[in-house]
Design an enzyme around this catalytic site. Sequence first.
Site, PDB file in Angstrom:
ATOM      1  N   SER A   1     -10.692  11.506 -13.061  1.00 32.74           N
ATOM      2  CA  SER A   1      -9.880  12.717 -13.147  1.00 32.74           C
ATOM      3  C   SER A   1      -8.399  12.378 -13.279  1.00 32.74           C
ATOM      4  N   SER A   2      -7.917  11.485 -12.428  1.00 31.38           N
ATOM      5  CA  SER A   2      -6.484  11.165 -12.456  1.00 31.38           C
ATOM      6  C   SER A   2      -6.077  10.521 -13.770  1.00 31.38           C
TER       7      SER A   2
ATOM      8  N   HIS B   1       3.599  -6.325   0.919  1.00 34.18           N
ATOM      9  CA  HIS B   1       4.332  -6.037   2.157  1.00 34.18           C
ATOM     10  C   HIS B   1       3.433  -5.287   3.154  1.00 34.18           C
ATOM     11  N   HIS B   2       2.253  -4.865   2.696  1.00 33.67           N
ATOM     12  CA  HIS B   2       1.289  -4.293   3.633  1.00 33.67           C
ATOM     13  C   HIS B   2       0.454  -5.388   4.296  1.00 33.67           C
TER      14      HIS B   2
ATOM     15  N   ARG C   1      -2.132   1.771  15.772  1.00 31.60           N
ATOM     16  CA  ARG C   1      -2.645   2.967  15.109  1.00 31.60           C
ATOM     17  C   ARG C   1      -4.177   2.935  15.102  1.00 31.60           C
TER      18      ARG C   1
ATOM     19  N   LYS D   1      19.325   7.308  -6.090  1.00 32.93           N
ATOM     20  CA  LYS D   1      18.870   8.699  -6.184  1.00 32.93           C
ATOM     21  C   LYS D   1      19.498   9.537  -5.083  1.00 32.93           C
TER      22      LYS D   1
ATOM     23  N   THR E   1      16.378   3.539  -5.008  1.00 31.40           N
ATOM     24  CA  THR E   1      16.129   4.764  -4.244  1.00 31.40           C
ATOM     25  C   THR E   1      17.434   5.294  -3.662  1.00 31.40           C
TER      26      THR E   1
ATOM     27  N   SER F   1      15.602  16.985  -7.860  1.00 30.67           N
ATOM     28  CA  SER F   1      16.655  16.922  -8.865  1.00 30.67           C
ATOM     29  C   SER F   1      16.788  18.220  -9.637  1.00 30.67           C
TER      30      SER F   1
ATOM     31  N   ASP G   1       1.141  24.435 -24.859  1.00 31.66           N
ATOM     32  CA  ASP G   1       0.174  24.160 -23.785  1.00 31.66           C
ATOM     33  C   ASP G   1       0.211  22.662 -23.558  1.00 31.66           C
TER      34      ASP G   1
ATOM     35  N   TYR H   1       4.288   5.634  -4.599  1.00 33.50           N
ATOM     36  CA  TYR H   1       5.341   6.146  -5.474  1.00 33.50           C
ATOM     37  C   TYR H   1       4.819   7.231  -6.388  1.00 33.50           C
TER      38      TYR H   1
ATOM     39  N   HIS I   1      -8.925  12.116   6.992  1.00 28.48           N
ATOM     40  CA  HIS I   1      -7.607  12.749   6.942  1.00 28.48           C
ATOM     41  C   HIS I   1      -6.723  12.052   5.912  1.00 28.48           C
TER      42      HIS I   1
ATOM     43  N   HIS J   1       0.280   0.415  -3.350  1.00 32.06           N
ATOM     44  CA  HIS J   1       1.715   0.620  -3.279  1.00 32.06           C
ATOM     45  C   HIS J   1       2.226   1.502  -4.402  1.00 32.06           C
TER      46      HIS J   1
HETATM   47  C1  HEA Z   1      -0.575  12.299   2.374  1.00 31.82           C
HETATM   48  C2  HEA Z   1      -0.161  13.081   3.174  1.00 31.82           C
HETATM   49  C3  HEA Z   1      -0.392  13.271   4.637  1.00 31.82           C
HETATM   50  C4  HEA Z   1      -0.099  14.430   5.272  1.00 31.82           C
HETATM   51  C5  HEA Z   1       0.447  15.702   4.645  1.00 31.82           C
HETATM   52  C6  HEA Z   1      -0.402  14.228   6.655  1.00 31.82           C
HETATM   53  C7  HEA Z   1      -0.221  15.210   7.634  1.00 31.82           C
HETATM   54  C8  HEA Z   1      -0.429  15.016   8.990  1.00 31.82           C
HETATM   55  N1  HEA Z   1      -0.856  13.855   9.598  1.00 31.82           N
HETATM   56 FE1  HEA Z   1      -1.420  12.156   8.656  1.00 31.82          FE
HETATM   57  N2  HEA Z   1      -1.989  10.462   7.688  1.00 31.82           N
HETATM   58  C9  HEA Z   1      -1.910  10.212   6.353  1.00 31.82           C
HETATM   59  C10 HEA Z   1      -1.370  11.055   5.391  1.00 31.82           C
HETATM   60  C11 HEA Z   1      -0.909  12.351   5.640  1.00 31.82           C
HETATM   61  N3  HEA Z   1      -0.885  12.954   6.861  1.00 31.82           N
HETATM   62  C12 HEA Z   1      -2.447   8.917   6.056  1.00 31.82           C
HETATM   63  C13 HEA Z   1      -2.534   8.266   4.684  1.00 31.82           C
HETATM   64  C14 HEA Z   1      -2.863   8.375   7.273  1.00 31.82           C
HETATM   65  C15 HEA Z   1      -3.484   7.006   7.531  1.00 31.82           C
HETATM   66  C16 HEA Z   1      -4.956   7.117   7.646  1.00 31.82           C
HETATM   67  C17 HEA Z   1      -5.550   5.822   8.080  1.00 31.82           C
HETATM   68  O1  HEA Z   1      -5.094   5.245   9.082  1.00 31.82           O
HETATM   69  O2  HEA Z   1      -6.488   5.364   7.411  1.00 31.82           O
HETATM   70  C18 HEA Z   1      -2.561   9.365   8.290  1.00 31.82           C
HETATM   71  C19 HEA Z   1      -2.800   9.182   9.656  1.00 31.82           C
HETATM   72  C20 HEA Z   1      -2.398  10.066  10.656  1.00 31.82           C
HETATM   73  C21 HEA Z   1      -2.390   9.779  12.048  1.00 31.82           C
HETATM   74  C22 HEA Z   1      -2.772   8.453  12.674  1.00 31.82           C
HETATM   75  C23 HEA Z   1      -4.210   8.446  12.981  1.00 31.82           C
HETATM   76  C24 HEA Z   1      -4.639   7.147  13.528  1.00 31.82           C
HETATM   77  O3  HEA Z   1      -3.994   6.121  13.314  1.00 31.82           O
HETATM   78  O4  HEA Z   1      -5.676   7.158  14.206  1.00 31.82           O
HETATM   79  C25 HEA Z   1      -1.959  10.917  12.699  1.00 31.82           C
HETATM   80  C26 HEA Z   1      -1.809  11.041  14.162  1.00 31.82           C
HETATM   81  O5  HEA Z   1      -1.076  11.802  14.632  1.00 31.82           O
HETATM   82  C27 HEA Z   1      -1.682  11.899  11.683  1.00 31.82           C
HETATM   83  C28 HEA Z   1      -1.236  13.190  11.927  1.00 31.82           C
HETATM   84  C29 HEA Z   1      -0.892  14.094  10.938  1.00 31.82           C
HETATM   85  C30 HEA Z   1      -0.489  15.455  11.213  1.00 31.82           C
HETATM   86  C31 HEA Z   1      -0.429  16.103  12.566  1.00 31.82           C
HETATM   87  C32 HEA Z   1      -0.206  16.033   9.986  1.00 31.82           C
HETATM   88  C33 HEA Z   1       0.270  17.449   9.750  1.00 31.82           C
HETATM   89  O6  HEA Z   1       1.421  17.408   8.945  1.00 31.82           O
HETATM   90  C34 HEA Z   1      -0.807  18.283   9.132  1.00 31.82           C
HETATM   91  C35 HEA Z   1      -0.360  19.717   9.068  1.00 31.82           C
HETATM   92  C36 HEA Z   1      -1.323  20.643   8.392  1.00 31.82           C
HETATM   93  C37 HEA Z   1      -2.244  21.393   9.018  1.00 31.82           C
HETATM   94  C38 HEA Z   1      -2.430  21.266  10.466  1.00 31.82           C
HETATM   95  C39 HEA Z   1      -3.163  22.299   8.275  1.00 31.82           C
HETATM   96  C40 HEA Z   1      -3.034  23.734   8.575  1.00 31.82           C
HETATM   97  C41 HEA Z   1      -3.690  24.232   9.815  1.00 31.82           C
HETATM   98  C42 HEA Z   1      -5.011  24.527   9.974  1.00 31.82           C
HETATM   99  C43 HEA Z   1      -6.035  24.230   8.984  1.00 31.82           C
HETATM  100  C44 HEA Z   1      -5.537  25.215  11.156  1.00 31.82           C
HETATM  101  C45 HEA Z   1      -5.639  24.428  12.370  1.00 31.82           C
HETATM  102  C46 HEA Z   1      -4.342  24.541  13.103  1.00 31.82           C
HETATM  103  C47 HEA Z   1      -4.171  24.475  14.424  1.00 31.82           C
HETATM  104  C48 HEA Z   1      -5.277  24.294  15.383  1.00 31.82           C
HETATM  105  C49 HEA Z   1      -2.795  24.583  14.984  1.00 31.82           C
HETATM  106  N4  HEA Z   1      -1.953  11.348  10.445  1.00 31.82           N
HETATM  107  C1  HEA Z   2       5.597   8.553  -0.428  1.00 33.88           C
HETATM  108  C2  HEA Z   2       5.194   7.512   0.118  1.00 33.88           C
HETATM  109  C3  HEA Z   2       6.009   6.300   0.512  1.00 33.88           C
HETATM  110  C4  HEA Z   2       7.273   5.900   0.163  1.00 33.88           C
HETATM  111  C5  HEA Z   2       8.239   6.557  -0.789  1.00 33.88           C
HETATM  112  C6  HEA Z   2       7.512   4.657   0.834  1.00 33.88           C
HETATM  113  C7  HEA Z   2       8.686   3.924   0.720  1.00 33.88           C
HETATM  114  C8  HEA Z   2       8.873   2.666   1.242  1.00 33.88           C
HETATM  115  N1  HEA Z   2       8.008   1.991   2.068  1.00 33.88           N
HETATM  116 FE1  HEA Z   2       6.251   2.683   2.779  1.00 33.88          FE
HETATM  117  N2  HEA Z   2       4.366   3.258   3.237  1.00 33.88           N
HETATM  118  C9  HEA Z   2       3.725   4.403   2.835  1.00 33.88           C
HETATM  119  C10 HEA Z   2       4.242   5.377   2.013  1.00 33.88           C
HETATM  120  C11 HEA Z   2       5.504   5.304   1.420  1.00 33.88           C
HETATM  121  N3  HEA Z   2       6.420   4.326   1.610  1.00 33.88           N
HETATM  122  C12 HEA Z   2       2.407   4.487   3.406  1.00 33.88           C
HETATM  123  C13 HEA Z   2       1.389   5.605   3.190  1.00 33.88           C
HETATM  124  C14 HEA Z   2       2.257   3.347   4.191  1.00 33.88           C
HETATM  125  C15 HEA Z   2       1.088   2.954   5.096  1.00 33.88           C
HETATM  126  C16 HEA Z   2      -0.160   2.632   4.396  1.00 33.88           C
HETATM  127  C17 HEA Z   2      -1.233   2.303   5.394  1.00 33.88           C
HETATM  128  O1  HEA Z   2      -1.214   1.168   5.922  1.00 33.88           O
HETATM  129  O2  HEA Z   2      -2.065   3.196   5.696  1.00 33.88           O
HETATM  130  C18 HEA Z   2       3.497   2.590   4.042  1.00 33.88           C
HETATM  131  C19 HEA Z   2       3.705   1.357   4.641  1.00 33.88           C
HETATM  132  C20 HEA Z   2       4.790   0.551   4.382  1.00 33.88           C
HETATM  133  C21 HEA Z   2       4.874  -0.822   4.773  1.00 33.88           C
HETATM  134  C22 HEA Z   2       3.785  -1.622   5.502  1.00 33.88           C
HETATM  135  C23 HEA Z   2       3.944  -1.496   6.949  1.00 33.88           C
HETATM  136  C24 HEA Z   2       2.850  -2.162   7.691  1.00 33.88           C
HETATM  137  O3  HEA Z   2       1.697  -1.745   7.562  1.00 33.88           O
HETATM  138  O4  HEA Z   2       3.155  -3.118   8.384  1.00 33.88           O
HETATM  139  C25 HEA Z   2       6.098  -1.279   4.338  1.00 33.88           C
HETATM  140  C26 HEA Z   2       6.584  -2.655   4.531  1.00 33.88           C
HETATM  141  O5  HEA Z   2       7.412  -3.126   3.867  1.00 33.88           O
HETATM  142  C27 HEA Z   2       6.757  -0.170   3.663  1.00 33.88           C
HETATM  143  C28 HEA Z   2       8.004  -0.238   3.067  1.00 33.88           C
HETATM  144  C29 HEA Z   2       8.567   0.793   2.307  1.00 33.88           C
HETATM  145  C30 HEA Z   2       9.859   0.678   1.649  1.00 33.88           C
HETATM  146  C31 HEA Z   2      10.801  -0.494   1.707  1.00 33.88           C
HETATM  147  C32 HEA Z   2      10.037   1.860   0.983  1.00 33.88           C
HETATM  148  C33 HEA Z   2      11.222   2.196   0.110  1.00 33.88           C
HETATM  149  O6  HEA Z   2      10.822   2.726  -1.115  1.00 33.88           O
HETATM  150  C34 HEA Z   2      12.161   3.145   0.790  1.00 33.88           C
HETATM  151  C35 HEA Z   2      13.465   3.261   0.051  1.00 33.88           C
HETATM  152  C36 HEA Z   2      14.383   4.293   0.593  1.00 33.88           C
HETATM  153  C37 HEA Z   2      15.448   4.103   1.399  1.00 33.88           C
HETATM  154  C38 HEA Z   2      15.814   2.749   1.880  1.00 33.88           C
HETATM  155  C39 HEA Z   2      16.281   5.244   1.874  1.00 33.88           C
HETATM  156  C40 HEA Z   2      17.336   5.733   0.948  1.00 33.88           C
HETATM  157  C41 HEA Z   2      18.291   4.707   0.505  1.00 33.88           C
HETATM  158  C42 HEA Z   2      19.606   4.718   0.786  1.00 33.88           C
HETATM  159  C43 HEA Z   2      20.252   5.807   1.542  1.00 33.88           C
HETATM  160  C44 HEA Z   2      20.440   3.631   0.201  1.00 33.88           C
HETATM  161  C45 HEA Z   2      21.041   2.663   1.115  1.00 33.88           C
HETATM  162  C46 HEA Z   2      20.033   1.769   1.673  1.00 33.88           C
HETATM  163  C47 HEA Z   2      20.157   0.452   1.892  1.00 33.88           C
HETATM  164  C48 HEA Z   2      21.282  -0.423   1.490  1.00 33.88           C
HETATM  165  C49 HEA Z   2      19.084  -0.240   2.647  1.00 33.88           C
HETATM  166  N4  HEA Z   2       5.930   0.925   3.715  1.00 33.88           N
HETATM  167 CU   LIG Z   3       3.893  -0.116   0.089  1.00 35.33          CU
END
Ligand code: HEA
Ligand code: HEA
Ligand SMILES: [Cu+2]
Lengths: 377, 291, 531
Positions: free
Chosen positions: C174-175, C307-308, C455, C336, C333, C273, C110, C262, C81, C258
């Site tokens: 690809s990317s 921070h992870h 989790r 923005k 952020t 925007s 293009d 972004y 997933h 990380h």
């Molecule tokens: C990048 C984007 C992204 C998106 C869009 C989503 C979307 C969703 N994610 Fe997640 N998710 C991750 C990225 C994302 N996720 C990542 C990176 C992890 C960590 C993995 C890891 O731990 O290694 C994670 C892990 C994660 C967990 C934790 C699992 C665990 O720790 O064991 C869960 C649990 O609730 C969850 C739920 C969902 C749900 C319910 C949606 C929903 O928003 C999805 C909605 C879309 C659909 C459902 C598709 C359309 C419907 C169908 C195809 C038909 C079937 C429909 C029905 C039966 C109603 N996700």
């Molecule tokens: C689109 C993806 C996305 C984005 C944008 C961010 C944004 C941020 N993330 Fe997140 N992060 C993930 C995706 C993302 N993260 C994912 C996928 C994981 C889990 C990975 C995994 O383990 O599977 C993760 C996990 C993760 C962790 C690790 C947690 C853990 O495993 O223990 C941490 C810890 O610092 C963190 C921090 C942040 C911070 C500080 C930001 C900042 O960029 C956020 C900044 C924004 C704001 C703060 C809000 C707006 C700001 C204001 C309104 C201004 C005023 C604010 C202040 C003065 C504070 N993120």
């Molecule tokens: Cu991070």
Amino acid sequence: MIFNKLSRRFLVIVTGLASMVSMSAAHAEYALNMTKGVTPISQQQYGLHMLVFWICVVIGALVFGAMAWSIIYHRKSKGAVAANFHESTTVEIIWTVVPLLILIGIAIPATATLLDLEDAKTDADITLQVTGIQWKWKYTYVDEDVSFISSLAQSSRDVVNDPTGNENYLLEVDEPVVLPINKKVRFLFHSSDVIHAWWVPALGVKQDSIPGFINDSWATIEKPGIYRGQCAELCGKDHGFMPIVVNAVTEAEYQQWLVSKKEEAAAAAASAEQEWSMKDLLARGETVYQANCSACHGPTGAGIPGAFPAMTGSPIVLGDAAGHIDIILNGKAGTAMAAFKGQLNDVDIAAVVTYERNALGNSVGDLVQPSAIKNAR
Amino acid sequence: MSSASNQDYYVPHGTHWPIIGSVGLALTVVGFANYLHDTWSATPIFVGIAILVFMMYGWFGTVVKESLAGTYNAQVDMSFRWGMGWFIFSEVMFFAAFFGALFYARMYSVPWLDGASNNDATAQYLWPDFEAAWPLLMAPVTDKYEVITKAMGAWGLPALNTIILLTSGLTVTLAHWALKRRDNVWLVYWLFATVALGFGFVLLQGYEYVHAYQDLNLRLDSGIYGSTFFMLTGFHGFHVTMGAIMLLIIMIRAAKGHFSPEHHFAFEAVAWYWHFVDVVWLGLFIFVYWL
Amino acid sequence: MYTDTAHDAAHGEHHDHGPAKGLMRWVTTTNHKDIGTLYLWLAFTMLLYGGSMAMIIRLELFQPGLQWVEPHFFNQMTTMHGLVMVFGAIMPAFVGLANWLIPIMIGAPDMALPRMNNWSFWILPFAFTILASTTFMEGGAPAFGWTFYAPLSTTFAPDTTDFFIFAVHLMGISSVMGAINVIATILNMRAPGMTLMKMPLFVWTWLITAYLLIAVMPVLAGAVTMMLTDRHFGTSFFDAAGGGDPVMFQHIFWFFGHPEVYIMILPAFGVISAIIPTFARKPLFGYSSMVYATASIAILSFMVWAHHMFTVGMPVAGELYFMYATILISVPTGVKVFNWVTTMWKGSMTFETPMLWALGFIVMFTIGGLSGLMLGVAPVDTQYHDTYFVVAHFHYVLVTGALYSIIAAFYYWVPKWTGHMYDEKLGKIHFWWSTISVNVLFFPQHFVGLAGMPRRIPDYSLQFAEFNMISSIGGFAFGLAQIFFLYIVIKTIRGGVKATDRVWEGATGLEFEQLPSPPPYHSFTEAPTVK
Ligand code: HEA
Ligand code: HEA
Ligand SMILES: [Cu+2]
Ligand code: CUA
């Protein structure tokens, strides 16, 4: 203080809303927030958590408030006419500097807490070595010559498919780790296979246990009680099933417990000298197998194809006993099959070998005595 | 930068080379994975690579033809330049991952295993006999990882190889100068010299590997020193080989008179690549062999 | 040099400037619009695929106890997933938007390298087929989390892991090619007068994203390469017994990982925007500070990775540094967010579907960002780490952030792409349905996380039961909403009210001001004039 009160009220409201949506209230023991815990560190963490939480709430309220205001009052349908301003260096600077100051305000107490949290070495009273093993924990009291393995209790295992009625479903172990209160305990974490993480929320300790390195952490438990936790790093199939139970007791009870532990070990050593009957070995072997081996090789010995070999009909199990004993004692390097010589005593290994050879669909017929294991070590 | 009319920017219409390339790529990697598991023989890997070579031949052939026909204007040329430049940057980052591993091992993991920083317990309980050193000849577990008898020195063959590569950087620049003064003969000669130096480097590197395995017991499976040594030098050697093959092709094209002082992007791209390989080697020489 | 005759010869062969017919049109196409469409469909397919696995996760977590799947299979679902959503849904969707929009936003004929553009796309179906096929092999799909920490993914992983490794290599190729193309296009193909500081923010954010991509995808490739050699060729990068370190893997992974998050949010900032000013009928506030903020976020994103890893036992100085750097990202952020809000301020707002999604984005992304800030506070991350609090955080930034922006972009530009208006009523239903259900889905996860639910577990103790059930119900509802979205997409492509060229009253930019709806197969064969 006031923050905590406010937060509780806020959480109560959310709880109320949530339980209206909720279907079953049977086990309603709501916990919505981080525990305050029973150690100085966990309490500091809780305080910081609430501080940052409320800062976030205020920031959110301001941002969303401003949005809501313009959504309500600056809408076209209300006849709003768009202004044309689109730049101001002054405000950009303000909303860069003000958040920066807020962050500094967060960073100062956070730094203090972190330094405290990392200070495991100074003045430790007790050193407890914790070893993560797929999927159980081994505890060694470094200065006491006491060591045992703690895994998910059989009672908890049995209800995996029927959680009703078991209060500590999945959070019960066969042997809890016992610690005295008001002593600084230094934990030494390491792992014998993959990375695990030892986490007990009430102690404020979560630390990865990593193969090949030792991490430390500490706790001074201030209140007697039973504190539960779980492994917090994905470590394979049964990652969800390696709970932790800490039993915090008074110093006197702790000393008593140590004595009884040592007596137990002596009794076990004595039993390894005896001759065992087939019946006793098989019975013991089944327990050992189900506790230590079934996670991979399956409760019926079928294994998981492609990942874990079956015991039923395995050439090593059916082959001569020496090879069979060897793989259990020493494991197989480079695979998930761990060396069990550090985990199981001679009786246990003799029993499990005998069991595998004469159960799980195998019938080699021989019987392996603990003495044979002792010689093979 | 931009031309007045977008009409002049050549946009090809339809191409079947990429899909062929994808099939080749997929077959190569699936074949390799199956080969590693002993489920397939090595043949599919080679078929996959053959398809890839065919694809590149066809694709680049088309590009060469278009280029000679004058299809590409200055703006297209610029796109190629940006493309090649950032491709090389991505390669730099690929190497960065392995250099990162080297730095991490030297500065952190090896000293930590011996108790540095906050790792006193690691050394005390897990590896009481281990001694940190770099190059690390004896890994913590010696029945799993081979013991190296002697580290690879810097001032023998590696120094010679450094001279070879630096010289080849010079000869390719001389070739460029020849090209710019329309001297096709010297262009080919200097390119030939570069190719020869390139392959010479690869041969010597191969010889060094034999020496490492046979005399020093420095192997892929002799712990982190062997791992980083062979990963970095091997990956670099692979790039030198590719670069030398590309130079060879450029030499043949030069002999056919494909390049003019104004129009020779292919030459320049390969020259950039060659310099990149050169610079990476300097990093290797300093951090893998010397320090 | 280039001559007129050569020019004619080259164009002579390709006089037909319309698309070819049949399946081969899509396989061999070099047209940025076709390739954009292919990317978007691939992304949607992957969303449904990854979403189906999320549904299995939510189904198993509906109640305590093991009802539907085995723990090992559950881990496969979590891992796949995460991988499919990140690499299959969000990233390709943004590349699809880049393909469709960048050329028509900067007045280019293009993408700069059209053939390579085709290859960037056509590697992906192979990569995902390889990845998905592991589910059906002996040993099963990857089950070590999308972060594939060693040694669970090396010594302790099944043979199928090698297929996963190569699939990641292919995605990386690809990317990187896609990113190179974006950079070459933006730097080299702008119409005369389209200076850098006049580019739409979507183009800016993508330029910066492309740099992130070429800087970190190769590092990921390096990481999986080392995994491969550790698994098969005796190296010991991630094995302490040979002098390596499993934690080294995490450093390399998160150096990629990380910036990767972004990569998934910067283009989203670009989309928002574009949409907010249109429906506020007011120019974007603080254009140049938006550009600088984006660049700052990108630069900072290389410096915060650990921070992870606050619980892996880093030296305390490292933890302090990574904590400070992490919370610092909140500042740009925040800039923005404040600029968007100020753009709305004193505007003349209307609330068509794209605007609703954009507003939803701002609110819920901010919630996710703020919980990110909480995670960034190292001593407390000890308690948050690897709990559902983290899961809630990243779904707020990824689902209600990245995915919401993609859906907003669809509604905003689809009339331009197809010439048909979508059905406004259905669009609004889609928004409200999704927004309510997504909060029911992910908000309670904050609570169970704080209360101590780790989790990546297939079963949990009883105190988490209620909130998990609520969350699952929200999940199913949100999933169904996306099936409904599929219906809206197909309906819009098939037909609908004819869109005007401008599409939206307040729309600006070359694509709205200088091209018809839908734009011709080859747009801007004559470079437009940019004021
Ligand atoms: C990048 C984007 C992204 C998106 C869009 C989503 C979307 C969703 N994610 Fe997640 N998710 C991750 C990225 C994302 N996720 C990542 C990176 C992890 C960590 C993995 C890891 O731990 O290694 C994670 C892990 C994660 C967990 C934790 C699992 C665990 O720790 O064991 C869960 C649990 O609730 C969850 C739920 C969902 C749900 C319910 C949606 C929903 O928003 C999805 C909605 C879309 C659909 C459902 C598709 C359309 C419907 C169908 C195809 C038909 C079937 C429909 C029905 C039966 C109603 N996700
Ligand atoms: C689109 C993806 C996305 C984005 C944008 C961010 C944004 C941020 N993330 Fe997140 N992060 C993930 C995706 C993302 N993260 C994912 C996928 C994981 C889990 C990975 C995994 O383990 O599977 C993760 C996990 C993760 C962790 C690790 C947690 C853990 O495993 O223990 C941490 C810890 O610092 C963190 C921090 C942040 C911070 C500080 C930001 C900042 O960029 C956020 C900044 C924004 C704001 C703060 C809000 C707006 C700001 C204001 C309104 C201004 C005023 C604010 C202040 C003065 C504070 N993120
Ligand atoms: Cu991070
Ligand atoms: Cu041990 Cu998870």
